[in-house]
Design an enzyme around this catalytic site. Structure first.
Site, short mmCIF file in Angstrom:
data_model
loop_
_atom_site.label_atom_id
_atom_site.label_comp_id
_atom_site.label_asym_id
_atom_site.label_seq_id
_atom_site.Cartn_x
_atom_site.Cartn_y
_atom_site.Cartn_z
CG ASP A 65 -7.72 10.74 43.11
OD1 ASP A 65 -8.66 10.74 43.93
OD2 ASP A 65 -6.57 10.37 43.41
CE1 TYR A 158 -16.06 1.85 53.04
CE2 TYR A 158 -17.29 0.84 54.82
CZ TYR A 158 -17.22 1.27 53.51
OH TYR A 158 -18.30 1.13 52.67
CE LYS A 162 -18.29 4.60 52.81
NZ LYS A 162 -18.67 5.23 51.54
P1 NAD Z 1 -16.84 -0.68 43.66
O1 NAD Z 1 -15.44 -0.97 44.04
O2 NAD Z 1 -17.54 -1.52 42.67
O3 NAD Z 1 -16.98 0.84 43.19
C1 NAD Z 1 -16.24 1.89 43.74
C2 NAD Z 1 -16.00 2.90 42.66
O4 NAD Z 1 -15.27 4.03 43.21
C3 NAD Z 1 -15.13 2.35 41.51
O5 NAD Z 1 -15.62 2.84 40.29
C4 NAD Z 1 -13.75 2.95 41.81
O6 NAD Z 1 -12.92 3.05 40.68
C5 NAD Z 1 -14.18 4.31 42.34
N1 NAD Z 1 -13.11 5.01 43.03
C6 NAD Z 1 -12.30 4.56 44.02
N2 NAD Z 1 -11.41 5.51 44.36
C7 NAD Z 1 -11.69 6.59 43.58
C8 NAD Z 1 -11.13 7.88 43.47
N3 NAD Z 1 -10.08 8.27 44.23
N4 NAD Z 1 -11.66 8.76 42.57
C9 NAD Z 1 -12.70 8.38 41.78
N5 NAD Z 1 -13.26 7.16 41.83
C10 NAD Z 1 -12.76 6.28 42.73
O7 NAD Z 1 -17.63 -0.70 45.07
P2 NAD Z 1 -19.16 -0.43 45.44
O8 NAD Z 1 -19.53 -1.48 46.40
O9 NAD Z 1 -20.00 -0.22 44.24
O10 NAD Z 1 -19.02 0.91 46.28
C11 NAD Z 1 -19.66 2.12 45.95
C12 NAD Z 1 -19.90 2.92 47.24
O11 NAD Z 1 -20.82 2.21 48.07
C13 NAD Z 1 -18.65 3.14 48.09
O12 NAD Z 1 -18.66 4.45 48.62
C14 NAD Z 1 -18.79 2.12 49.19
O13 NAD Z 1 -18.12 2.48 50.38
C15 NAD Z 1 -20.29 2.13 49.38
N6 NAD Z 1 -20.81 0.93 50.04
C16 NAD Z 1 -20.73 -0.29 49.45
C17 NAD Z 1 -21.24 -1.40 50.12
C18 NAD Z 1 -21.20 -2.78 49.53
O14 NAD Z 1 -21.60 -3.73 50.22
N7 NAD Z 1 -20.75 -2.97 48.30
C19 NAD Z 1 -21.82 -1.26 51.38
C20 NAD Z 1 -21.89 0.00 51.95
C21 NAD Z 1 -21.38 1.11 51.26
#
Ligand code: NAD
Length: 260
Positions: A65, A158, A162
């Protein structure tokens, strides 16, 4: 152009899903050694490790975590034992949290988003930078979001996390630059991952989303992964302390294209 990442030691947090998995794959394809941190779904982390090692590469699956300082120290210790240090950290793990207007939000639920996104990013950056300033090289790539600059109703934790990642990264970049270490952010727009599946799977939600994206399509995890590889490579050796948006123009305020 030098994108040589062969044998580079890379940690991707939350590397078994969505954008993180695409980034892990992109680095493995470039010949880097890739440690995949995960919290849930160990099967997918193991599958990726097998995929990378099966293709002749080196990979580790590391459960932790990222908001837990001891757990973070432990995974960096494991990487030290295996590869004697780290060259590239991709801080990707994050959650968007539960929709709640600011005055309705539960303080603990609000704080959990800050703990994972902001404190977790800091804790991993801290461990990476301890090592990188000594070896006088390295890159910390933090994942912010278009929501480091665009407000988002119902998600104040959030957006705060960010925007915090962005400013923290600029400060860490200033601190680390004299040691030849770069720190920067990559800011995805709307990317097709499990995080926002409810929106892009829903016809009305998808149509509304497209009105916010000048390039007219939702992003794919690989769109972000390609840029992560470039930013971590020497092709980007003169870039630090800033954010690169990978968002199809979402942060270009497309609603102003109709005047105003
Ligand atoms: P996702 O949910 O597919 O992946 C998130 C990952 O983070 C997962 O593997 C989850 O298990 C892990 N995670 C969550 N809490 C955790 C913790 N406490 N310790 C370790 N791992 C943890 O989502 P995603 O869209 O691939 O997001 C990845 C990153 O991109 C994030 O930081 C998200 O905020 C950012 N993001 C995503 C988008 C989008 O549109 N998908 C847009 C902007 C930013």
């Amino acid at each position: 152009m030098n994108i040589d990442l062969k044998n580079k030691r890379v940690l991707v947090t939350g590397g078994n899903s969505g954008i993180g998995a695409a980034i892990a794959k992109a680095f493995a394809t470039e010949g880097a050694r890739v440690a995949i941190n995960y919290l849930a779904n160990p099967e997918e982390a193991n599958r990726l490790v097998e995929e990378f090692t099966g293709a002749g590469g080196q990979a580790l699956g590391l459960m932790a975590d990222v908001s837990d300082p001891k757990a973070v120290e432990t995974i960096f210790g494991t990487i030290d034992d295996a590869w004697d240090g780290i060259d590239i950290l991709v801080n990707n793990a994050g959650i968007d949290g539960k929709y709640a207007l600011g005055w309705d939000a539960d303080a603990d639920v609000w704080g959990q988003v800050i703990d994972i996104n902001l404190k977790g990013t800091y804790l991993c950056a801290r461990e990476a930078l301890k090592r990188m300033v000594v070896q006088r090289s390295g890159v910390v790539l933090n994942t912010s979001s278009v929501h480091e600059v665009i407000a988002w109703t119902g998600y104040s934790a959030y957006t705060a996390s960010k925007a915090g990642i962005s400013m923290m990264s600029k400060t860490l970049a200033q601190e680390a630059a004299p040691y030849g270490v770069r720190v920067l952010c990559i800011a995805p727009g709307a990317i097709r991952t499990p995080m926002n599946q409810a929106v892009w799977e829903n016809a009305r939600g998808y149509k509304d989303l497209l009105t916010k994206i000048p390039l007219g399509r939702i992003g794919e995890p690989e769109d972000v992964a390609k840029m992560a590889v470039i930013l971590a490579s020497d092709a980007a050796c003169y870039i630090t302390g800033t954010t690169v948006f990978v968002d199809g123009g979402m942060s270009d305020y497309p609603s102003f294209s109709h005047g105003g």
